[in-house]
Design a protein around this motif. Sequence first.
Motif, PDB file in Angstrom:
ATOM      1  N   PRO A 138       8.035   7.651  -2.755  1.00  0.00           N
ATOM      2  CA  PRO A 138       8.064   8.244  -4.077  1.00  0.00           C
ATOM      3  C   PRO A 138       9.357   7.811  -4.751  1.00  0.00           C
ATOM      4  N   ASP A 191      11.917  12.895 -11.074  1.00  0.00           N
ATOM      5  CA  ASP A 191      12.217  13.821  -9.986  1.00  0.00           C
ATOM      6  C   ASP A 191      13.515  13.445  -9.261  1.00  0.00           C
ATOM      7  N   ALA A 233       0.815  -1.204   0.000  1.00  0.00           N
ATOM      8  CA  ALA A 233       0.000   0.000   0.000  1.00  0.00           C
ATOM      9  C   ALA A 233       0.853   1.261   0.000  1.00  0.00           C
ATOM     10  N   ASP A 249       2.156  -0.964  -7.208  1.00  0.00           N
ATOM     11  CA  ASP A 249       0.896  -0.529  -6.582  1.00  0.00           C
ATOM     12  C   ASP A 249      -0.034   0.156  -7.568  1.00  0.00           C
ATOM     13  N   ILE A 304      10.920   0.824  -4.351  1.00  0.00           N
ATOM     14  CA  ILE A 304      11.244   0.347  -3.023  1.00  0.00           C
ATOM     15  C   ILE A 304       9.957   0.332  -2.222  1.00  0.00           C
ATOM     16  N   ARG A 348       5.517   0.455 -11.545  1.00  0.00           N
ATOM     17  CA  ARG A 348       5.115   0.523 -10.132  1.00  0.00           C
ATOM     18  C   ARG A 348       4.061  -0.524  -9.820  1.00  0.00           C
ATOM     19  N   LEU A 359      17.808   5.762  -7.145  1.00  0.00           N
ATOM     20  CA  LEU A 359      17.523   4.366  -7.460  1.00  0.00           C
ATOM     21  C   LEU A 359      18.014   4.050  -8.857  1.00  0.00           C
ATOM     22  N   LEU A 391       4.191   3.204  -0.947  1.00  0.00           N
ATOM     23  CA  LEU A 391       5.415   3.221  -1.728  1.00  0.00           C
ATOM     24  C   LEU A 391       6.109   4.523  -1.459  1.00  0.00           C
ATOM     25  N   LYS A 422      14.304  12.409  -6.261  1.00  0.00           N
ATOM     26  CA  LYS A 422      14.420  11.183  -5.470  1.00  0.00           C
ATOM     27  C   LYS A 422      14.699   9.964  -6.338  1.00  0.00           C
TER      28      LYS A 422
END
Lengths: 184, 589
Positions: free
Chosen positions: A7, B582, A3, B295, A14, B293, B588, A5, B584
Motif C-alpha cells: 500500500p 494515508d 501483482a 498495477d 514500491i 500505480r 515515500l 504492491l 504509509k
Amino acid sequence: MNAHLQPTGSAYFITKETQEIERHTLSVLVDNEPGILARVVGLFSARGYNIESLTVSETEHGRRLSRITVVVIATPKVLVQIKLQLERLVPVHRVHDLTAEGASLERELALIKVAGAGDHRAETLRLADAFRAQIVDASVESFVFEVTGKPAKIDSFIALMQPLGLVEVVRTGLAAISRGPESM
Amino acid sequence: MAEKMTGAEMVIQALTDQGVEHIFGYPGGAALPIYDALFQQEAVQHILVRHEQGATHMAEGYARSTGKPGVVLVTSGPGATNAVTGLTDALMDSIPLVCITAQVPTTLIGSDAFQECDTVGITRSCTKYNYLVKRVEDLPRIMHEAFRIATTGRPGPVVIDIPKDVQFALGEYYQPDHDTLRHQSYRPQVDGDAAAIEAAVDLMLRAERPIFYTGGGVINAGPEASEHLRELAELTGFPVTSTLMGLGAFPASHPQWMGMLGMHGTYEANLAMHDCDVMINIGARFDDRITGRVDAFSPNSRKIHVDIDPSSINKVVRVDVPIIGDCERVLAEMVRVWRSKTNQPRNEAIAPWWKEIEKWRAVNSLGYKNSDTVIKPQYAIERLYEATRKQGKDVFITTEVGQHQMWAAQHFHFDKPNHWMTSGGLGTMGYGLPAAVGVQVAHPDALVIDIAGEASVQMTMQELSTAVQYRLPIKIFILNNERMGMVRQWQDLLHGSRYAHSYSESLPDFVKLAEAYGGKGIRCENPAELDAAIAEMLDYDGPVLFDVIVEKDENCLPMIPSGKPHNEIILPDTANIGDIIDEKGRALV
C-alpha cells in the motif's frame, strides 16, 4: 505483472518482486575502444543490475572487436531490459543471452597457490592430478596449479585445497561460447 | 581535396558543413584556440551566455523549436561540469545536442591540471554518447559522427571533449561518409515491422473504447509525424490525449483533443486511459507521472506501443503489440494500412464511448474559482493565451518547473508542434528563461514567452543579461506566489502542512532587477489591470520581466494523488487535500 504492491501513498510505487531470479550468461560483442568497459559496467551500476562475473578481451584484432562475457543474476523481466539497454550503447554490436539460447560451453581458468610439506604435499599432488590441474610453479614448500573447467569444478578444487595449505586464488571469470557451427 | 587546418579550425569547418548557424557558449583557457577560430569567420554565430547551464538549456530550446541539433561550446573543468544539468535534461527529454568541451592538453590529462576534470567520465551517464579526441586525425570523423548520433534514432546529447593540443595540431580535414564512420554498430531501426503494424490496425478496427496516448516522440519525428497523427485520428475518429512533452503534436482546438493526461492531466483524459479497451501509445514511454500505480494502470486494455527505442518497450508496462520504429514512418504506414481496410471512421461503434467521454468532460476538471481581488494563476495564463492569439505572431512558450508549468500545460493551448518547450523528464527548475533565449535566437520575429515561477526563474536569472546583449525580446511571465508552490502543495498533501523551506524569502524587486539588467519590468497585482499590463508587456520591443502577483496558496488540480489509480483523481472542488493520503504514503515521495 507486479501483482503485489505494498500500500503506498506515493506516485512512486514500491513493487514487490514476484518473479524468481535467474543466473544468465550474456555474450556482448563490442567495438574495442577506450572507455567501453566503463560504459558497460556503468550501465550495470546506474540501473542497479548485479554482475556475478565479467570477462573482457579483444577477440578480432583486425575489426577491433572485443567480446565481453558477463554473468548476471536477475528476474526474467530485468534480463530482457539488461539486454536491450546494452544494445542501446553506441559501440555495442550484439548481445546474446547464451543461457536462454540453449546449449553453450562455459569455462574458467584459475591459478591456485598451495603451501605445505610432508603428507600434505603428496595429497595435494594426488588431488591436482584427479582434477587435471597443471603445476605451473613449484618450490620446496609450495605449488602453483593452473586449473580450467566449469566454475563448479574450480570451486570444488579450491575447497579441497583449503585444509591442505591454500594460500591464494586468482580466477579469470567466465568465458562462454555457443555450441554448434553458428557465430554470435 | 583534403585541406590542412588546425583542430580548432576543423571544429568550425565541421559545424559549417553541418549547417550550424548558432552556437551557445562561454570561453576559457582550454577553449581559446576554438574561440580564436570562431573569431575569424562569420558562418557560425556565437551567443555568449552567463553560465554554462544556460548554454545547454538555450541549445535545448533552439533544438526543440527548430528540429535541428543545438550546439554548445564550453571550456574544460567547471565549464564542463556546469553543463551537466542541461546534458542530463536533454538525455531525459531526448533532445539532440552536440556539446563541445575543451580539455587540458593530452600530456596533462590525469595530472590534476588547472581546470581539469574527467569530462568523459562525468558525462558518460548523462549523454547518449561521448568522445575524448586524442588525435587530430580523428577529429573530423568524430565531429560528423556526433551530429549523426545526436540527431538519429532516439535523439540525445553527445559530448566531444577536445584537448587544447589537439585544437592546435595540424591535420587534414575530411567529411566522412556513412560507411567510414567508426560505429557500424549504431543502426537505429526506423521502419516499423509490417506484421506488427497490421496487427495494431486490426486491433484498432475492433476497438470500442480506444484512445491515442501520444508523447514527445511524435514531435521528435518531425512536423510530418504530427500531420500523420492528425490524419490517423480523423480517419479513426478516436480521442487523443498527450503527455507533457507531446503537447502541440495534436491541435488543442480539435474536437477529438482530450487535454493532457497524467498526474495533472484532465479528468476525461485520465478516465479514458483507465477505461479504454485499446490504447495506442505513439512515442511516449509510460513515465511514472503518467501511469500512477502500475498495477492499476488501464487494467482492461490491449496496448499498442510505437517507440524508436527498443528498451522503452515493456520497461514499465507490458504491451501487446510493440512496434519499434520512427513515429513518422509508423504513423504514415498505419494510415495506409487503415485506408486499405476501410474508408469509414468507427464513429458508430465508438459513439457510446464518446458519450461517456462527454460526461467526463462536463465535469470541467480544469475549472477554478476566479476572484476579483486577487489574480488567480490559471486566470493569468488564460488571459495571456487570449492576448497572444491576437498578436498575429508565431507564439512559443517555455516554462520553468512546478505549478506554473502544469497550469501552463493545462490553460495555454497549442495547435502546432515545436512551440512548447518544457523540462519534462528531469524537471529542471531554471530551464525556461535560457530556453526562451535559445528559441528567440532561432525565431527572431516570433513572440517567445517563458511562463515562470518566482523560485525557478532565480536559478538562471543571469541569462536575462544574454537576452539584453543580443536584443532578444523574450517575455518572462512570472507567476509570483512567494512559494515553491508545488513543494508547498505536496507538504499540504503529505506532511501535515509543515512548510519546510518552501517559501521564497527576500525576493528581489523584479521590476528594479529587470531595469538593472537593461530590460523592462512590470508588476501587476490587480485582476482588473491584468489585460492592460499584458498588452504593455507584448507591446514592448525588448526583454520584459513581468511580475504577476498571484494567489499564494492555490493548488494545482486536478491531481492523481500519490499511489492512486487514474480513476481516483482529485478534482478542483476538493476542500482539504491533506486528508487524502494515508500514513504509509508519507514514507515515500
